[in-house]
Design a protein around this motif. Structure first.
Motif, PDB file in Angstrom:
ATOM      1  N   MET A 292       0.831  -1.203   0.000  1.00  0.00           N
ATOM      2  CA  MET A 292       0.000   0.000   0.000  1.00  0.00           C
ATOM      3  C   MET A 292       0.867   1.256   0.000  1.00  0.00           C
ATOM      4  SD  MET A 292      -2.754   1.385   2.838  1.00  0.00           S
ATOM      5  CE  MET A 292      -1.421   1.854   3.946  1.00  0.00           C
ATOM      6  N   GLU A 293       1.912   1.268   0.812  1.00  0.00           N
ATOM      7  CA  GLU A 293       2.802   2.425   0.861  1.00  0.00           C
ATOM      8  C   GLU A 293       3.484   2.649  -0.486  1.00  0.00           C
ATOM      9  OE1 GLU A 293       3.161   4.670   3.152  1.00  0.00           O
ATOM     10  OE2 GLU A 293       1.710   3.693   4.480  1.00  0.00           O
ATOM     11  N   ILE A 294       3.840   1.559  -1.169  1.00  0.00           N
ATOM     12  CA  ILE A 294       4.444   1.678  -2.497  1.00  0.00           C
ATOM     13  C   ILE A 294       3.458   2.326  -3.470  1.00  0.00           C
ATOM     14  CG2 ILE A 294       5.219   0.339  -4.503  1.00  0.00           C
ATOM     15  CD1 ILE A 294       6.487  -1.637  -2.502  1.00  0.00           C
ATOM     16  N   PHE A 295       2.195   1.889  -3.429  1.00  0.00           N
ATOM     17  CA  PHE A 295       1.181   2.474  -4.302  1.00  0.00           C
ATOM     18  C   PHE A 295       0.950   3.950  -3.970  1.00  0.00           C
ATOM     19  CE2 PHE A 295      -0.789  -2.011  -4.699  1.00  0.00           C
ATOM     20  CZ  PHE A 295       0.060  -2.313  -5.763  1.00  0.00           C
ATOM     21  N   LEU A 296       0.962   4.284  -2.681  1.00  0.00           N
ATOM     22  CA  LEU A 296       0.791   5.686  -2.281  1.00  0.00           C
ATOM     23  C   LEU A 296       1.955   6.536  -2.783  1.00  0.00           C
ATOM     24  CD1 LEU A 296      -0.488   5.250   1.398  1.00  0.00           C
ATOM     25  CD2 LEU A 296      -1.835   5.917  -0.598  1.00  0.00           C
ATOM     26  N   ASN A 297       3.171   6.002  -2.679  1.00  0.00           N
ATOM     27  CA  ASN A 297       4.336   6.727  -3.193  1.00  0.00           C
ATOM     28  C   ASN A 297       4.244   6.901  -4.705  1.00  0.00           C
ATOM     29  OD1 ASN A 297       5.475   6.935  -0.640  1.00  0.00           O
ATOM     30  ND2 ASN A 297       6.671   5.065  -0.844  1.00  0.00           N
ATOM     31  N   CYS A 298       3.691   5.894  -5.372  1.00  0.00           N
ATOM     32  CA  CYS A 298       3.513   5.971  -6.819  1.00  0.00           C
ATOM     33  C   CYS A 298       2.530   7.092  -7.171  1.00  0.00           C
ATOM     34  CB  CYS A 298       3.020   4.629  -7.337  1.00  0.00           C
ATOM     35  SG  CYS A 298       3.042   4.476  -9.129  1.00  0.00           S
ATOM     36  N   ILE A 299       1.449   7.201  -6.407  1.00  0.00           N
ATOM     37  CA  ILE A 299       0.476   8.281  -6.620  1.00  0.00           C
ATOM     38  C   ILE A 299       1.139   9.635  -6.410  1.00  0.00           C
ATOM     39  CG2 ILE A 299      -1.591   9.362  -5.643  1.00  0.00           C
ATOM     40  CD1 ILE A 299      -2.642   6.496  -5.147  1.00  0.00           C
ATOM     41  N   ASP A 300       1.955   9.745  -5.363  1.00  0.00           N
ATOM     42  CA  ASP A 300       2.683  10.996  -5.118  1.00  0.00           C
ATOM     43  C   ASP A 300       3.616  11.317  -6.276  1.00  0.00           C
ATOM     44  OD1 ASP A 300       1.399  11.247  -2.689  1.00  0.00           O
ATOM     45  OD2 ASP A 300       3.038  10.369  -1.525  1.00  0.00           O
ATOM     46  N   ALA A 301       4.275  10.277  -6.812  1.00  0.00           N
ATOM     47  CA  ALA A 301       5.197  10.488  -7.929  1.00  0.00           C
ATOM     48  C   ALA A 301       4.448  10.959  -9.164  1.00  0.00           C
ATOM     49  CB  ALA A 301       5.961   9.196  -8.233  1.00  0.00           C
ATOM     50  N   VAL A 302       3.276  10.377  -9.408  1.00  0.00           N
ATOM     51  CA  VAL A 302       2.456  10.801 -10.551  1.00  0.00           C
ATOM     52  C   VAL A 302       2.049  12.260 -10.382  1.00  0.00           C
ATOM     53  CG1 VAL A 302       0.249  10.480 -11.724  1.00  0.00           C
ATOM     54  CG2 VAL A 302       1.583   8.490 -11.045  1.00  0.00           C
ATOM     55  N   SER A 303       1.608  12.599  -9.183  1.00  0.00           N
ATOM     56  CA  SER A 303       1.163  13.966  -8.919  1.00  0.00           C
ATOM     57  C   SER A 303       2.296  14.963  -9.093  1.00  0.00           C
ATOM     58  CB  SER A 303       0.603  14.059  -7.494  1.00  0.00           C
ATOM     59  OG  SER A 303       0.253  15.385  -7.175  1.00  0.00           O
ATOM     60  N   GLY A 304       3.488  14.578  -8.660  1.00  0.00           N
ATOM     61  CA  GLY A 304       4.611  15.509  -8.695  1.00  0.00           C
ATOM     62  C   GLY A 304       5.274  15.643 -10.047  1.00  0.00           C
ATOM     63  N   SER A 305       5.057  14.679 -10.951  1.00  0.00           N
ATOM     64  CA  SER A 305       5.816  14.692 -12.201  1.00  0.00           C
ATOM     65  C   SER A 305       4.960  14.747 -13.459  1.00  0.00           C
ATOM     66  CB  SER A 305       6.715  13.447 -12.277  1.00  0.00           C
ATOM     67  OG  SER A 305       5.945  12.266 -12.179  1.00  0.00           O
ATOM     68  N   THR A 306       3.649  14.548 -13.349  1.00  0.00           N
ATOM     69  CA  THR A 306       2.820  14.513 -14.559  1.00  0.00           C
ATOM     70  C   THR A 306       1.786  15.625 -14.617  1.00  0.00           C
ATOM     71  OG1 THR A 306       1.123  13.053 -13.616  1.00  0.00           O
ATOM     72  CG2 THR A 306       3.051  12.000 -14.609  1.00  0.00           C
ATOM     73  N   LYS A 307       1.826  16.563 -13.666  1.00  0.00           N
ATOM     74  CA  LYS A 307       0.896  17.696 -13.654  1.00  0.00           C
ATOM     75  C   LYS A 307      -0.563  17.230 -13.639  1.00  0.00           C
ATOM     76  CE  LYS A 307       4.286  20.419 -16.219  1.00  0.00           C
ATOM     77  NZ  LYS A 307       4.580  21.190 -17.442  1.00  0.00           N
ATOM     78  N   SER A 308      -0.823  16.212 -12.834  1.00  0.00           N
ATOM     79  CA  SER A 308      -2.177  15.683 -12.617  1.00  0.00           C
ATOM     80  C   SER A 308      -2.806  15.109 -13.879  1.00  0.00           C
ATOM     81  CB  SER A 308      -3.091  16.767 -12.032  1.00  0.00           C
ATOM     82  OG  SER A 308      -2.607  17.182 -10.773  1.00  0.00           O
ATOM     83  N   THR A 309      -1.982  14.647 -14.814  1.00  0.00           N
ATOM     84  CA  THR A 309      -2.530  14.027 -16.023  1.00  0.00           C
ATOM     85  C   THR A 309      -2.272  12.527 -16.053  1.00  0.00           C
ATOM     86  OG1 THR A 309      -0.491  14.391 -17.289  1.00  0.00           O
ATOM     87  CG2 THR A 309      -2.176  16.121 -17.364  1.00  0.00           C
ATOM     88  N   GLY A 310      -1.584  11.974 -15.055  1.00  0.00           N
ATOM     89  CA  GLY A 310      -1.165  10.580 -15.112  1.00  0.00           C
ATOM     90  C   GLY A 310      -2.048   9.639 -14.327  1.00  0.00           C
ATOM     91  N   PHE A 311      -1.707   8.361 -14.461  1.00  0.00           N
ATOM     92  CA  PHE A 311      -2.365   7.282 -13.746  1.00  0.00           C
ATOM     93  C   PHE A 311      -1.352   6.585 -12.851  1.00  0.00           C
ATOM     94  CE2 PHE A 311      -5.355   7.596 -17.257  1.00  0.00           C
ATOM     95  CZ  PHE A 311      -6.564   7.152 -16.732  1.00  0.00           C
ATOM     96  N   ALA A 312      -1.867   5.914 -11.819  1.00  0.00           N
ATOM     97  CA  ALA A 312      -1.088   4.941 -11.060  1.00  0.00           C
ATOM     98  C   ALA A 312      -1.797   3.600 -11.202  1.00  0.00           C
ATOM     99  CB  ALA A 312      -0.991   5.336  -9.595  1.00  0.00           C
ATOM    100  N   ALA A 313      -1.031   2.543 -11.419  1.00  0.00           N
ATOM    101  CA  ALA A 313      -1.616   1.214 -11.613  1.00  0.00           C
ATOM    102  C   ALA A 313      -1.442   0.385 -10.352  1.00  0.00           C
ATOM    103  CB  ALA A 313      -0.952   0.516 -12.797  1.00  0.00           C
ATOM    104  N   ILE A 314      -2.508  -0.318  -9.940  1.00  0.00           N
ATOM    105  CA  ILE A 314      -2.419  -1.175  -8.761  1.00  0.00           C
ATOM    106  C   ILE A 314      -3.088  -2.519  -9.051  1.00  0.00           C
ATOM    107  CG2 ILE A 314      -2.571   0.868  -7.280  1.00  0.00           C
ATOM    108  CD1 ILE A 314      -5.312  -0.158  -6.359  1.00  0.00           C
ATOM    109  N   LYS A 315      -2.698  -3.516  -8.275  1.00  0.00           N
ATOM    110  CA  LYS A 315      -3.341  -4.831  -8.311  1.00  0.00           C
ATOM    111  C   LYS A 315      -3.934  -5.122  -6.943  1.00  0.00           C
ATOM    112  CE  LYS A 315      -1.026  -7.468 -11.960  1.00  0.00           C
ATOM    113  NZ  LYS A 315      -2.238  -7.890 -12.666  1.00  0.00           N
ATOM    114  N   MET A 316      -5.174  -5.606  -6.934  1.00  0.00           N
ATOM    115  CA  MET A 316      -5.862  -5.826  -5.668  1.00  0.00           C
ATOM    116  C   MET A 316      -5.266  -6.996  -4.884  1.00  0.00           C
ATOM    117  SD  MET A 316      -9.996  -5.533  -5.157  1.00  0.00           S
ATOM    118  CE  MET A 316     -10.128  -4.064  -6.164  1.00  0.00           C
ATOM    119  N   THR A 317      -4.673  -7.976  -5.589  1.00  0.00           N
ATOM    120  CA  THR A 317      -4.064  -9.103  -4.880  1.00  0.00           C
ATOM    121  C   THR A 317      -2.828  -8.692  -4.094  1.00  0.00           C
ATOM    122  OG1 THR A 317      -2.936  -9.678  -6.957  1.00  0.00           O
ATOM    123  CG2 THR A 317      -4.924 -10.934  -6.393  1.00  0.00           C
ATOM    124  N   ALA A 318      -2.325  -7.475  -4.326  1.00  0.00           N
ATOM    125  CA  ALA A 318      -1.186  -6.986  -3.549  1.00  0.00           C
ATOM    126  C   ALA A 318      -1.622  -6.450  -2.195  1.00  0.00           C
ATOM    127  CB  ALA A 318      -0.459  -5.889  -4.321  1.00  0.00           C
TER     128      ALA A 318
END
Length: 685
Positions: A292-318
């Motif tokens: 979960m923390e990895i996915f949250l960091n990924c969301i932060d990375a998307v927000s900081g580098s894509t100007k709110s135009t990007g996606f973060a991908a997750i898998k529920m089995t994780a």
């Protein structure tokens, strides 16, 4: 010692450069010697401000060729801020409008520009210059090397062992250098969210956005994976012999049809026969928190580098114990059958059936609706003026207001008693499910706060009903103002189009934004083998052609719904490397009057693959995403192994990419542009 290490590193670097030169030097010499024999006029017709070569002859559209040549000479001094049409030898600019030839040769006029740099789109996807203008010549050479290696069967078959051997022989430093100069550099953006930012920014300059995925995968043995899966997919209540009598009766009654939703040792290693998708194995709750923390960091990375135009991908089995998803999927299958048994109809949401229908049916079966348990069950149904939406209150499940064992009960039509349709769970497993829902809510809340969209990936069919149902409830909760949560639909499944129709109907009736990613699917071979071995109906379509038909039919229904509902209430991603599918989408959008500026349709491909589709689309103004992996070199080796295998399985497409890469490299040699520095001025939609 340090001197020896530096010498070794230098020697390794020189050796690797020698390999590269051995690969391309003969071709470079062959084509570079032609430069001095190419006339100035011929050079201008091969490449100018607005007219490019198709590899055989110069083509001009609109005015006569002589006038085009004159225009080219006057526009030869190109600047990055100027509007320059760059397509496959068939475009001229005229103020704010552009004419371009379609794949059939017909010249069409594009929409007027909105001030951003836009190129005409060549739907043949043969424009090598447009495809690779974001790459340096060294990156083109690296891509040629990687695709050449992917075409060697022995290297692909033993790639994992060879990478491990190379790591032992070369040592960590030289091995990392080798990987960054080859597979890692081609398929992975960088090691962390800071290192990937320049890569993401460069893609943005050429009209392409990002879906970020932290692609670290556990490199565990087959035996270990099998052990972990068997433990994670078996309820402690079953091993302790705790199921109730009612549970046993239900399980026995449905055993032949619901065996799909039980773990089987021969398929416990979910990586078998799967190269296009990542697999998570459940270790413990602490590991799920870490994911979960990895996915949250990924969301932060998307927000900081894509100007709110990007996606973060997750898998529920994780994010939780897979056993819970299997049990929930089984519940959904049993609920469908119960609905059919009571009403005689299929497809709950499409039937004009209200709770009163169930009351009437219970009276006929002499089940007293005055029974408080039955009345409570009826009151918890989800319905509106049109009729029933769900038999159960799934929102209560997402918000953790109910226990699984309490929620999933139905009145027995023979006895009138409430009986569970979910196999027994221990208190600890109930807590594990609440933890999974909490993690999903945390991710959705962070995505909403950061204005980042979350793509929930599809998985095997014994997990997918639960994943889709939970995802739809997350949409209902978080997609109130825009599409934040996206579900993934695998179109090789027989129920794919029906599932999309059901979910579109729910989104419209409950008034939330619907987001869908359409893929062909990643588990086809495994799904077929499992169905045949375990003994249930094959959930997949019989052929590639039937999959294409369902994909196009599902996509068409989404586009028609977009047109009918208006606004941006429905958004769809066409995640495909298939050029025919992309052409179909673009033409269908035009047919329905949908344009790139409507921002309701986007395209997606993997980083390092299908650039001849992604970048021309982005440079023509369409919304395009690259699925961008990142992570430390040593920890993404399993991901790189899968990419090598995937490319070896689509040799026809790889051959086209190699041909276009060589074409662009030759063009740069002829034009003296080997040291070309990519700089774009395309603003993504």
């Amino acid at each position: 010692m340090c001197t020896l290490q530096r010498a070794a590193a230098c020697a390794g670097n020189m050796a690797f450069n020698r390999v590269w030169l051995t690969l391309v030097a003969p071709k470079i010499v062959q084509y570079a010697t032609k430069v001095r024999f190419v006339s100035t006029q011929s050079s201008r017709s091969l490449y100018g401000g607005v007219c490019l070569s198709d590899g055989r002859k110069s083509v001009a559209v609109g005015n006569e060729k002589e006038k085009s040549s004159s225009s080219l000479m006057s526009n030869r001094r190109w600047k990055s801020s100027e509007t320059t049409a760059q397509t496959i030898g068939c475009a001229v600019t005229n103020g704010t409008t552009t004419t371009t030839a379609s794949s059939s040769g017909e010249v069409k006029e594009s929409d007027k520009d909105d001030g951003a740099h836009r190129d005409p789109l060549d739907l043949s996807f043969e424009n090598a210059e447009a495809a690779y203008k974001s790459k340096t010549s060294l990156e083109i050479v690296r891509a040629l090397l990687v695709f050449s290696l992917c075409s060697a069967p022995y290297l692909v078959e033993h790639n994992a062992q060879l990478m491990k051997l190379g790591r032992r022989i070369l040592g960590r430093r030289l091995f990392r250098l080798l990987m960054k100069c080859s597979f890692y550099g081609h398929f992975v953006a960088g090691e962390d969210q800071h290192e990937i930012r320049p890569y993401i920014e460069k893609m943005r300059q050429f009209g392409v956005k990002t879906i970020l995925d932290y692609s670290v995968e556990e490199d565990i043995s087959h035996q270990k994976a099998e052990q972990l899966e068997m433990e994670a997919c078996t309820s402690a209540a079953e091993t302790q012999g705790e199921p109730s009598v009612d549970d046993e009766a239900t399980i026995s009654e449905n055993q032949t049809t619901l065996e799909q939703y039980h773990v089987h040792r021969s398929f416990a290693d979910r990586r078998e026969a799967v190269v296009a998708a990542r697999t998570y194995f459940y270790l413990n709750e602490a590991q799920c928190e870490k994911n979960m923390e990895i996915f949250l960091n990924c969301i932060d990375a998307v927000s900081g580098s894509t100007k709110s135009t990007g996606f973060a991908a997750i898998k529920m089995t994780a994010l939780g114990r897979p056993q819970l998803l299997m049990q929930l999927s089984e519940v959904i299958a049993r609920a469908r059958r119960y609905f059919e048994e009571v009403t005689g109809h299929q497809g709950i949401i499409f039937q004009d059936i209200k709770p009163s229908y169930f009351e009437k049916r219970f009276h006929e079966a002499q089940i007293l609706t005055e029974n408080p348990d039955v009345n409570k069950w009826l009151s918890q149904m989800t319905y509106d003026q049109k009729g029933l939406i769900h038999l159960f209150s799934w929102s209560g499940l997402i918000d953790c207001n109910m226990l699984l064992s309490d929620l999933f009960q139905v009145p027995n039509l023979q006895t009138g008693k409430m009986e569970p349709i979910i196999t027994a769970l221990t208190e600890e497993e109930e807590e594990m499910f609440r933890n999974m829902m909490r993690r999903l809510r945390t991710i959705a809340n962070r995505a909403t706060e950061k204005n980042v969209r979350v793509m929930i990936d599809a998985e095997q069919t014994y997990f997918q009903p639960a994943i889709s149902r939970i995802t739809m409830e997350l949409m209902r909760k978080y997609n109130r103002e825009k599409a934040i949560i996206f579900n993934t639909y695998q179109c090789y499944l027989k129920r794919a189009d029906m599932n999309v129709l059901l979910d579109l109907e729910q989104a419209e009736r409950q008034n939330f934004y619907f987001g869908a990613k359409l893929v062909r699917g990643a588990y086809l071979e495994q799904e077929r083998m499992r169905a045949a071995t375990v003994g249930y109906d094959d959930p997949t379509l019989p052929s590639y052609e039937s999959t294409n038909f369902i994909y196009e039919r599902t996509l068409t229904e989404c586009l028609r719904t977009i047109k009918r509902r208006g606004g941006q209430k429905v958004a769809v991603m066409v995640a495909s490397h298939n050029e025919d599918t992309v052409r179909f989408t673009v033409n269908k959008m035009k047919e329905l009057g949908l344009g790139p500026k409507d921002r309701v349709v986007c395209f997606g491909q993997l980083l390092g693959m299908c650039d001849q589709v992604s970048f021309p689309l982005g440079q023509a103004g369409y919304s395009v995403y690259k699925y961008v992996p990142y992570g430390p070199v040593e920890e993404v080796l399993p991901y790189l192994s899968r990419r090598a295998q995937e490319n070896s399985g689509i040799l026809k497409k790889v051959r086209k990419e190699r041909r276009l890469l060589w074409k662009e490299l030759k063009r740069r040699i002829l034009k003296g542009q080997l040291f070309y520095t990519p700089k774009g001025n395309y603003e993504p939609v």
